[in-house]
Design a protein around this motif. Sequence first.
Motif, PDB file in Angstrom:
ATOM      1  N   MET A 194       0.821  -1.211   0.000  1.00 17.36           N
ATOM      2  CA  MET A 194       0.000   0.000   0.000  1.00 17.36           C
ATOM      3  C   MET A 194       0.854   1.260   0.000  1.00 17.36           C
ATOM      4  O   MET A 194       0.527   2.249  -0.662  1.00 17.36           O
ATOM      5  N   VAL A 195       1.975   1.212   0.711  1.00 16.42           N
ATOM      6  CA  VAL A 195       2.896   2.356   0.717  1.00 16.42           C
ATOM      7  C   VAL A 195       3.413   2.600  -0.698  1.00 16.42           C
ATOM      8  O   VAL A 195       3.388   3.746  -1.196  1.00 16.42           O
ATOM      9  N   LYS A 196       3.867   1.539  -1.365  1.00 17.08           N
ATOM     10  CA  LYS A 196       4.398   1.690  -2.723  1.00 17.08           C
ATOM     11  C   LYS A 196       3.312   2.148  -3.697  1.00 17.08           C
ATOM     12  O   LYS A 196       3.572   2.983  -4.573  1.00 17.08           O
ATOM     13  N   HIS A 197       2.108   1.617  -3.534  1.00 17.36           N
ATOM     14  CA  HIS A 197       1.000   1.987  -4.417  1.00 17.36           C
ATOM     15  C   HIS A 197       0.703   3.483  -4.317  1.00 17.36           C
ATOM     16  O   HIS A 197       0.594   4.170  -5.350  1.00 17.36           O
ATOM     17  N   GLN A 203       1.150   6.910  -6.821  1.00 18.59           N
ATOM     18  CA  GLN A 203       0.042   7.817  -7.123  1.00 18.59           C
ATOM     19  C   GLN A 203       0.314   9.249  -6.660  1.00 18.59           C
ATOM     20  O   GLN A 203      -0.515  10.136  -6.857  1.00 18.59           O
ATOM     21  N   ASN A 204       1.488   9.456  -6.041  1.00 23.62           N
ATOM     22  CA  ASN A 204       1.816  10.765  -5.454  1.00 23.62           C
ATOM     23  C   ASN A 204       0.746  11.225  -4.467  1.00 23.62           C
ATOM     24  O   ASN A 204       0.408  12.417  -4.383  1.00 23.62           O
ATOM     25  N   ASP A 205       0.190  10.248  -3.738  1.00 17.48           N
ATOM     26  CA  ASP A 205      -0.855  10.517  -2.742  1.00 17.48           C
ATOM     27  C   ASP A 205      -0.188  10.631  -1.374  1.00 17.48           C
ATOM     28  O   ASP A 205       0.031   9.628  -0.679  1.00 17.48           O
ATOM     29  N   TYR A 206       0.115  11.854  -0.993  1.00 20.57           N
ATOM     30  CA  TYR A 206       0.870  12.085   0.253  1.00 20.57           C
ATOM     31  C   TYR A 206       0.119  11.593   1.485  1.00 20.57           C
ATOM     32  O   TYR A 206       0.693  10.902   2.337  1.00 20.57           O
ATOM     33  N   GLN A 207      -1.156  11.960   1.623  1.00 19.60           N
ATOM     34  CA  GLN A 207      -1.902  11.641   2.837  1.00 19.60           C
ATOM     35  C   GLN A 207      -2.020  10.136   3.063  1.00 19.60           C
ATOM     36  O   GLN A 207      -1.792   9.647   4.169  1.00 19.60           O
ATOM     37  N   ASN A 208      -2.378   9.410   2.020  1.00 22.27           N
ATOM     38  CA  ASN A 208      -2.515   7.956   2.181  1.00 22.27           C
ATOM     39  C   ASN A 208      -1.168   7.275   2.361  1.00 22.27           C
ATOM     40  O   ASN A 208      -1.062   6.279   3.085  1.00 22.27           O
ATOM     41  N   THR A 209      -0.137   7.801   1.700  1.00 21.55           N
ATOM     42  CA  THR A 209       1.202   7.248   1.912  1.00 21.55           C
ATOM     43  C   THR A 209       1.611   7.408   3.365  1.00 21.55           C
ATOM     44  O   THR A 209       2.117   6.459   3.989  1.00 21.55           O
ATOM     45  N   GLU A 256       4.415  18.956   9.624  1.00 20.39           N
ATOM     46  CA  GLU A 256       3.617  17.933  10.319  1.00 20.39           C
ATOM     47  C   GLU A 256       4.454  17.039  11.228  1.00 20.39           C
ATOM     48  O   GLU A 256       3.902  16.268  12.009  1.00 20.39           O
ATOM     49  N   TRP A 257       5.772  17.138  11.099  1.00 24.78           N
ATOM     50  CA  TRP A 257       6.627  16.170  11.768  1.00 24.78           C
ATOM     51  C   TRP A 257       6.503  16.198  13.283  1.00 24.78           C
ATOM     52  O   TRP A 257       6.531  15.153  13.935  1.00 24.78           O
ATOM     53  N   LYS A 258       6.347  17.358  13.877  1.00 28.55           N
ATOM     54  CA  LYS A 258       6.288  17.447  15.342  1.00 28.55           C
ATOM     55  C   LYS A 258       5.143  16.594  15.891  1.00 28.55           C
ATOM     56  O   LYS A 258       5.354  15.773  16.791  1.00 28.55           O
TER      57      LYS A 258
END
Length: 232
Positions: free
Chosen positions: A86-89, A93-99, A127-129
């Motif tokens: 799922m991460v690779k998929h 898709q350049n889908d940041y949120q789902n990645t 968002e890292w914090k």
Amino acid sequence: VVKKFKEKYRGDGGYTHDLIMGIYRDKLGDDENYLKERTSDMEYGLDYYDLVTYYEKKGNEAKAFETAKEGLANGEGRLKELIEFMVKHYKRQNDYQNTMEFLIMQFEDEQGLENYKTVEKYCKASEWKSISEKLYALAKKKPDVKADIDYHNKDYEAILDYVKNYTPLGFDLFYGFDEWAKRLEAHFPEEILKKYKQLVHDYISTKKIKNYSAARRYCDDVRRILLKDKRE
């Protein structure tokens, strides 16, 4: 061979059934019978992942994706490979949120410094914090993982607390004391020296022969630090 295996198999699953499916898929190229056997035995995450890889090789990304989703929802046991898919998929898709969602799930499934660093590298700085705090809260349940993360974040004092409180003669959840003590010598030489001396005393105080070798080992550590201080 398949006929003989089926006589042995008798619908009880397991290794023989895996062999039957492998022959249909890889030796005979019999997709119809492979899919029939495969879809009749979908219990574990690895069962679903086997089907995912089949669809991937066929170039059917949509079916692979749907199968992975179904496996994450219904599969039992190991899900690591499905999460990685799922991460690779979503990256493709350049889908940041789902990645990010599945990278965090990857850390939850298999907590460790490498997965932590993977999330850190992909995460937006803004968002890292908040995300790092979430990961850290999970890692607190595993002191050895937390120590790895603390060292990565240069929070050496947090690890020092573990090292100072280490009690080898009792029950302790912190693993790798010797490694961490040596890594912290450069940062807290006096505190680590005191800990080594304490361990020497504790082991000798038991008056048990089996503990004397450990006492000797920590005597060597004491000697090494003192000689280093003298040279410097």
